[in-house]
Design a protein around this motif. Structure first.
Motif, PDB file in Angstrom:
ATOM      1  N   ASP A   1     -21.860   4.385  54.785  1.00 11.99           N
ATOM      2  CA  ASP A   1     -20.836   5.155  54.070  1.00 11.99           C
ATOM      3  C   ASP A   1     -19.675   5.443  55.001  1.00 11.99           C
ATOM      4  OD1 ASP A   1     -21.714   7.235  55.732  1.00 11.99           O
ATOM      5  OD2 ASP A   1     -22.984   8.112  54.173  1.00 11.99           O
ATOM      6  N   ASP A   2     -18.684   6.148  54.500  1.00 13.51           N
ATOM      7  CA  ASP A   2     -17.460   6.378  55.257  1.00 13.51           C
ATOM      8  C   ASP A   2     -17.701   7.208  56.517  1.00 13.51           C
ATOM      9  OD1 ASP A   2     -16.396   5.043  53.120  1.00 13.51           O
ATOM     10  OD2 ASP A   2     -15.468   6.792  52.206  1.00 13.51           O
ATOM     11  N   ALA A   3     -18.560   8.230  56.413  1.00  4.27           N
ATOM     12  CA  ALA A   3     -18.839   9.068  57.581  1.00  4.27           C
ATOM     13  C   ALA A   3     -19.511   8.262  58.682  1.00  4.27           C
ATOM     14  CB  ALA A   3     -19.716  10.253  57.180  1.00  4.27           C
ATOM     15  N   ALA A   4     -20.426   7.387  58.303  1.00  9.27           N
ATOM     16  CA  ALA A   4     -21.102   6.555  59.305  1.00  9.27           C
ATOM     17  C   ALA A   4     -20.135   5.578  59.957  1.00  9.27           C
ATOM     18  CB  ALA A   4     -22.262   5.807  58.659  1.00  9.27           C
ATOM     19  N   LEU A   5     -19.185   5.058  59.183  1.00 11.29           N
ATOM     20  CA  LEU A   5     -18.180   4.167  59.768  1.00 11.29           C
ATOM     21  C   LEU A   5     -17.352   4.910  60.805  1.00 11.29           C
ATOM     22  CD1 LEU A   5     -16.683   1.497  59.943  1.00 11.29           C
ATOM     23  CD2 LEU A   5     -15.304   2.207  57.977  1.00 11.29           C
ATOM     24  N   ARG A   6     -16.950   6.140  60.488  1.00 11.85           N
ATOM     25  CA  ARG A   6     -16.186   6.923  61.468  1.00 11.85           C
ATOM     26  C   ARG A   6     -17.015   7.181  62.723  1.00 11.85           C
ATOM     27  NH1 ARG A   6     -14.432   9.448  56.608  1.00 11.85           N
ATOM     28  NH2 ARG A   6     -16.023  11.071  56.793  1.00 11.85           N
ATOM     29  N   ALA A   7     -18.303   7.447  62.552  1.00  9.15           N
ATOM     30  CA  ALA A   7     -19.167   7.678  63.714  1.00  9.15           C
ATOM     31  C   ALA A   7     -19.280   6.421  64.556  1.00  9.15           C
ATOM     32  CB  ALA A   7     -20.548   8.127  63.241  1.00  9.15           C
ATOM     33  N   ALA A   8     -19.410   5.273  63.921  1.00  9.14           N
ATOM     34  CA  ALA A   8     -19.499   4.018  64.663  1.00  9.14           C
ATOM     35  C   ALA A   8     -18.196   3.728  65.408  1.00  9.14           C
ATOM     36  CB  ALA A   8     -19.837   2.868  63.716  1.00  9.14           C
ATOM     37  N   LEU A   9     -17.076   3.994  64.750  1.00  4.33           N
ATOM     38  CA  LEU A   9     -15.783   3.783  65.402  1.00  4.33           C
ATOM     39  C   LEU A   9     -15.636   4.679  66.628  1.00  4.33           C
ATOM     40  CD1 LEU A   9     -13.528   3.517  62.236  1.00  4.33           C
ATOM     41  CD2 LEU A   9     -13.917   1.702  63.908  1.00  4.33           C
ATOM     42  N   ALA A  10     -16.143   5.901  66.550  1.00  2.00           N
ATOM     43  CA  ALA A  10     -16.077   6.809  67.696  1.00  2.00           C
ATOM     44  C   ALA A  10     -16.911   6.297  68.861  1.00  2.00           C
ATOM     45  CB  ALA A  10     -16.548   8.203  67.277  1.00  2.00           C
ATOM     46  N   LEU A  11     -18.012   5.603  68.559  1.00  2.00           N
ATOM     47  CA  LEU A  11     -18.844   5.033  69.615  1.00  2.00           C
ATOM     48  C   LEU A  11     -18.213   3.781  70.219  1.00  2.00           C
ATOM     49  CD1 LEU A  11     -22.328   5.328  67.884  1.00  2.00           C
ATOM     50  CD2 LEU A  11     -21.604   6.577  69.926  1.00  2.00           C
ATOM     51  N   GLY A  12     -17.450   3.067  69.390  1.00  2.00           N
ATOM     52  CA  GLY A  12     -16.835   1.823  69.824  1.00  2.00           C
ATOM     53  C   GLY A  12     -17.472   0.623  69.166  1.00  2.00           C
ATOM     54  N   VAL A  13     -16.822   0.071  68.157  1.00  2.00           N
ATOM     55  CA  VAL A  13     -17.372  -1.068  67.437  1.00  2.00           C
ATOM     56  C   VAL A  13     -16.937  -2.369  68.092  1.00  2.00           C
ATOM     57  CG1 VAL A  13     -17.492   0.194  65.257  1.00  2.00           C
ATOM     58  CG2 VAL A  13     -15.410  -1.091  65.826  1.00  2.00           C
ATOM     59  N   GLY A  14     -17.525  -3.463  67.612  1.00  2.00           N
ATOM     60  CA  GLY A  14     -17.223  -4.769  68.165  1.00  2.00           C
ATOM     61  C   GLY A  14     -15.908  -5.326  67.654  1.00  2.00           C
TER      62      GLY A  14
END
Length: 211
Positions: A187-200
């Motif tokens: 979902d959108d919240a998880a995408l924001r969390a992944a972006l904060a970690l650094g996506v590929g």
């Protein structure tokens, strides 16, 4: 170069793909949901194939674009029977056991865009100490990694509350400090969390300029 994992794991990675993928995501204007779903999977699969022998990665999908990504990375493509996530995992497990009877089998969700090879290697190393294990998602309720040293014992129970279900089935819960491996994007919240970690790079490219 990542160190080798401690067992000759076969890693099953289910990837739904296609128009029905990631229906709970609401991409920014100009970003196609199907493209974003493929990018999430691409980054996850790239990390998997860098962390272990690509031929030991079994990508279960019916999506031609996801299959092409997997084949380009050297992974094995297994046809998705189309009966849901647990059936897809079972198809990958069975393929692994036909190819290598008695092999250890692990299942990793295919929507972990922040995953790094070392995260996978570390988690599989920890799982190797237990006949069956699971790593829960960031919320502690779902499962992102499921393992069985005797691959035939792996019985997927993914869905709501899967961490508790897998634990009840005998999998040892491993609350590892590996946020990149535990942040699956539904979902959108998880995408924001992944972006904060650094996506590929694939996910970054699709989302360029939108976040």
């Amino acid at each position: 170069m990542s160190p080798p994992t401690t067992l000759p794991w076969r890693l099953v990675v289910p990837v739904k793909g296609g128009a029905g993928a990631k229906s709970r995501l609401h991409p920014p204007p100009g970003v196609d949901r199907e493209d974003l779903a493929l990018a999430l999977a691409t980054d996850c699969l790239t990390a998997c194939c860098a962390g272990m022998p690509p031929a030991h990665v079994l990508v279960v999908t019916s999506d031609p674009r996801a299959a092409a990504v997997a084949e380009g990375l050297g992974a094995v493509v297994v046809a998705d029977p189309g009966a849901g996530l647990n059936a897809a995992v079972a198809a990958g497990r069975d393929h692994a056991l036909r190819s290598s009877p008695g092999t250890p089998v692990a299942v990793l969700l295919g929507d972990l865009p922040a995953l790094r090879p070392v995260d996978l290697v570390t988690a599989l190393g920890a799982a190797a100490a237990h006949p069956m294990a699971l790593v829960p998602d960031a919320a502690g309720e779902g499962s992102t990694l499921l393992t069985a040293v005797d691959g035939a014992r792996l019985a997927p129970l993914f869905g709501t509350g899967s961490a508790a279900a897998h634990e009840a089935a005998g999998h040892v819960r491993l609350d590892l400090d590996l946020p990149r491996l535990r942040t699956d994007v539904d979902d959108d919240a998880a995408l924001r969390a992944a972006l904060a970690l650094g996506v590929g790079p694939a996910t970054l490219a699709v989302l360029a300029g939108t976040y």
